[in-house]
Design an enzyme around this catalytic site. Structure first.
Site, PDB file in Angstrom:
ATOM      1  N   LYS A   1       2.447  32.542  11.209  1.00 39.90           N
ATOM      2  CA  LYS A   1       2.033  33.479  10.171  1.00 39.90           C
ATOM      3  C   LYS A   1       1.857  32.719   8.855  1.00 39.90           C
ATOM      4  CE  LYS A   1       1.571  37.652   8.448  1.00 39.90           C
ATOM      5  NZ  LYS A   1       0.352  38.417   8.846  1.00 39.90           N
TER       6      LYS A   1
ATOM      7  N   HIS B   1       7.545  26.853  -2.493  1.00 40.91           N
ATOM      8  CA  HIS B   1       8.119  25.806  -1.636  1.00 40.91           C
ATOM      9  C   HIS B   1       9.447  25.392  -2.260  1.00 40.91           C
ATOM     10  CE1 HIS B   1       7.892  21.999   0.861  1.00 40.91           C
ATOM     11  NE2 HIS B   1       8.855  21.748   0.005  1.00 40.91           N
TER      12      HIS B   1
ATOM     13  N   ARG C   1      13.852  11.356   5.568  1.00 44.35           N
ATOM     14  CA  ARG C   1      13.673  10.135   4.770  1.00 44.35           C
ATOM     15  C   ARG C   1      13.967  10.462   3.310  1.00 44.35           C
ATOM     16  NH1 ARG C   1       9.105  12.306   2.474  1.00 44.35           N
ATOM     17  NH2 ARG C   1       7.723  13.304   3.946  1.00 44.35           N
TER      18      ARG C   1
ATOM     19  N   VAL D   1       9.497  11.384  -2.159  1.00 43.99           N
ATOM     20  CA  VAL D   1       8.872  10.991  -3.434  1.00 43.99           C
ATOM     21  C   VAL D   1       9.607  11.659  -4.600  1.00 43.99           C
ATOM     22  CG1 VAL D   1       6.740  11.127  -4.800  1.00 43.99           C
ATOM     23  CG2 VAL D   1       6.606  10.716  -2.328  1.00 43.99           C
TER      24      VAL D   1
ATOM     25  N   ARG E   1       3.487  13.749 -10.580  1.00 47.68           N
ATOM     26  CA  ARG E   1       2.937  12.619  -9.832  1.00 47.68           C
ATOM     27  C   ARG E   1       1.631  12.188 -10.487  1.00 47.68           C
ATOM     28  NH1 ARG E   1       3.887  13.507  -3.362  1.00 47.68           N
ATOM     29  NH2 ARG E   1       5.839  14.685  -3.526  1.00 47.68           N
TER      30      ARG E   1
HETATM   31  P1  ADP Z   1       3.508  18.779   5.883  1.00 52.17           P
HETATM   32  O1  ADP Z   1       4.527  18.312   6.889  1.00 52.17           O
HETATM   33  O2  ADP Z   1       2.113  18.358   6.212  1.00 52.17           O
HETATM   34  O3  ADP Z   1       3.919  18.486   4.470  1.00 52.17           O
HETATM   35  P2  ADP Z   1       4.620  21.483   5.736  1.00 52.17           P
HETATM   36  O4  ADP Z   1       4.938  22.214   6.981  1.00 52.17           O
HETATM   37  O5  ADP Z   1       5.773  20.857   5.010  1.00 52.17           O
HETATM   38  O6  ADP Z   1       3.503  20.359   6.038  1.00 52.17           O
HETATM   39  O7  ADP Z   1       3.835  22.425   4.731  1.00 52.17           O
HETATM   40  C1  ADP Z   1       3.258  21.954   3.545  1.00 52.17           C
HETATM   41  C2  ADP Z   1       2.825  23.099   2.666  1.00 52.17           C
HETATM   42  O8  ADP Z   1       1.856  23.922   3.354  1.00 52.17           O
HETATM   43  C3  ADP Z   1       3.929  24.057   2.279  1.00 52.17           C
HETATM   44  O9  ADP Z   1       4.654  23.623   1.161  1.00 52.17           O
HETATM   45  C4  ADP Z   1       3.136  25.324   1.985  1.00 52.17           C
HETATM   46  O10 ADP Z   1       2.513  25.272   0.726  1.00 52.17           O
HETATM   47  C5  ADP Z   1       2.039  25.288   3.028  1.00 52.17           C
HETATM   48  N1  ADP Z   1       2.449  26.045   4.231  1.00 52.17           N
HETATM   49  C6  ADP Z   1       2.901  25.537   5.389  1.00 52.17           C
HETATM   50  N2  ADP Z   1       3.163  26.519   6.282  1.00 52.17           N
HETATM   51  C7  ADP Z   1       2.868  27.681   5.681  1.00 52.17           C
HETATM   52  C8  ADP Z   1       2.933  29.070   6.066  1.00 52.17           C
HETATM   53  N3  ADP Z   1       3.331  29.449   7.280  1.00 52.17           N
HETATM   54  N4  ADP Z   1       2.552  29.998   5.154  1.00 52.17           N
HETATM   55  C9  ADP Z   1       2.141  29.648   3.905  1.00 52.17           C
HETATM   56  N5  ADP Z   1       2.043  28.368   3.495  1.00 52.17           N
HETATM   57  C10 ADP Z   1       2.397  27.390   4.360  1.00 52.17           C
END
Ligand code: ADP
Length: 451
Positions: free
Chosen positions: A201, A208, A292, A295, A338
């Site tokens: 979803k 975040h 890890r 950043v 950044r």
């Molecule tokens: P990556 O491993 O590529 O960094 P993440 O799973 O940590 O990917 O997700 C990175 C970003 O993508 C999140 O901080 C958010 O902004 C967006 N995101 C990921 N999953 C969802 C979701 N189910 N709904 C809304 N945004 C999402």
């Protein structure tokens, strides 16, 4: 404690690790590619070894070359930094089999958390909320469509082995879902060597929020509060802060406890990060764990007073944490920008080239982590991060004001950087109010997001 370690990385993080080692009385070995011969990490380390050509697979991803460098220089440990081999369980295993300590988590924990589906499954079993979606890799389009019907659009297709915002697509209907499935599988195969993707979803306008954890080998696991990394472009972080304007003491305790539980369920040791999405109604969901140093770790350092790289090294050397959860107090407010060699006015296209003028900001409340100097050539082969500007103040407003004047002082010429975009963000009333969601840049600055 180690007497000598090798840093299997480049750029600002290699410099960051070398600095921590120097303060601990540990000798350092830098490895570098032919493109990084005159880099700062090479100059600052006690010894330096060229490990191959400019392309990452020839050098910073070249496991035999790195292990040979470690053996020739007789180091006891390898710090992988972030990116490159930092989340490669196979590399960690090779280090251990060569009697070199990998300064990071156990390979099993890395492997488990490196697969987002396996991680979600483990978290669900540990009672941690996860986002509804497929519980196994999507086999075909019927499978994907069935999941989308169950959880309702919008949905997001994600690579199980994903990272850095790659292999991810948001979909609002069946047609987009079917095409996203194919592109994500291809992207995942090319970027991570693993085609597995899944559907979950897509949450509307979340924040975040991630928790920094530390775990030693004796079962002590604590959290160091949260970082708010809501300001992103194409799912990649641009500005991070700690604490979060959206997290109060009660929510911090709850999410912190679940983060500790998540780390324990994964058998985690070392510094790590448990990432969540927080909805506007206060509900939150685990998305992944990063195994890890990240950043954005300096914002946590500035509000806790801890040095996370030193903690990683101490833990890897077999020391116990020596403090408890109750000993951790967050003080003040820290924000990180950044600064990337990218042109925000031209689709964030990379801007490699020579930096002729360089004047970093300073003064009260400013820390700059960088490998850049006047005369430095930004190579086109690696990620575009040039510098991290971290401001720390007594309050969020204080930290914002310090950052604003630091951004005005910062001179990097003639290449284009993300500094003008940061200036825009820091003068925006919505940012000042802290009313943020992951679509902030999109919305406020009409930058347009690729889906
Ligand atoms: P990556 O491993 O590529 O960094 P993440 O799973 O940590 O990917 O997700 C990175 C970003 O993508 C999140 O901080 C958010 O902004 C967006 N995101 C990921 N999953 C969802 C979701 N189910 N709904 C809304 N945004 C999402």
């Amino acid at each position: 404690m180690f007497s000598k370690i090798l840093i299997a990385n480049r750029g600002e993080i290699a410099v960051r690790v070398i600095r921590a080692c120097k303060e601990m009385g540990i000798r350092t070995v830098a490895v570098y590619s032919e493109a990084d011969r005159s880099s700062l990490h090479v100059r600052l380390a006690d010894e330096a070894i060229c490990i191959g050509g400019p392309k990452p697979e020839q050098s910073y991803l070249n496991i035999p070359a790195i292990i040979s460098a470690a053996e020739i220089t007789d180091v006891e440990g390898i710090h992988p930094g972030y990116g490159f081999l930092s989340q490669n369980a196979h590399f960690a295993e090779i280090c251990e089999s060569c009697n070199i300590t990998f300064i990071g988590p156990p390979p099993q924990a890395m492997q488990l958390m490196g697969d987002k589906l396996a991680a979600k499954d483990l978290m669900r079993k540990a009672g941690i909320p996860i986002i509804p979606g497929s519980m196994a890799a999507v086999r075909n389009k019927e499978d994907a469509l069935k999941t989308a019907r169950r959880i309702q659009y919008p949905v997001i297709v994600k690579a199980a082995a994903g990272g850095g915002g790659r292999g991810m697509r948001v979909c609002h209907n069946d047609v987009r879902l079917i095409s996203a499935l194919m592109t994500c599988q291809a992207e995942a195969e090319a970027s991570f060597g693993n085609r597995d993707v899944f559907v979950e979803k897509y949450l509307p306008e979340p924040r975040h929020i991630e928790f920094q954890i530390l775990a030693d080998r004796f079962g002590h696991t604590i959290h160091l509060g949260e970082r708010d990394c809501t300001i992103q472009r194409r799912h990649q972080k641009l500005v991070e802060e700690s604490p979060s304007p959206a997290v109060d003491a009660k929510l911090r305790r709850k999410m912190g406890e679940l983060s500790v539980r998540a780390a324990k369920a994964a058998g985690y040791v070392s510094a790590g990060t448990v990432e969540f999405l927080l909805s506007r109604d206060g509900t939150f969901y685990f998305i992944e764990m990063n195994t890890r140093i990240q950043v954005e770790h300096p914002v946590t350092e500035m509000v806790t007073g801890l040095d996370l790289v030193k903690e990683q090294i101490r833990i890897a050397a077999g020391e116990s944490l020596g403090y408890k959860q109750d000993d951790i107090a967050l003080e003040g407010w820290a924000i990180e920008c950044r600064v990337n060699a990218e042109d925000p006015s031209n689709g964030f296209s990379p801007c490699p080239g020579r930096i002729t003028e360089y004047q970093p900001p300073g003064g009260r409340g400013i820390r700059v982590d960088t490998h850049v100097f006047a005369g430095y050539d930004v190579p086109p082969f690696y990620d575009s991060l040039l510098a991290k500007v971290i401001s720390v103040g007594t309050s969020r407003e204080d930290a914002i004001r310090i950052m604003q004047r630091a951004l005005d002082e910062f001179l990097i010429e003639p290449i284009r950087t993300t500094i003008p975009l940061h200036r825009q963000i820091f003068s925006d009333p919505t940012f000042w109010r802290g009313q943020l969601a992951t679509n902030y840049l999109d919305r406020q600055l009409q930058l347009g997001e690729a889906e």
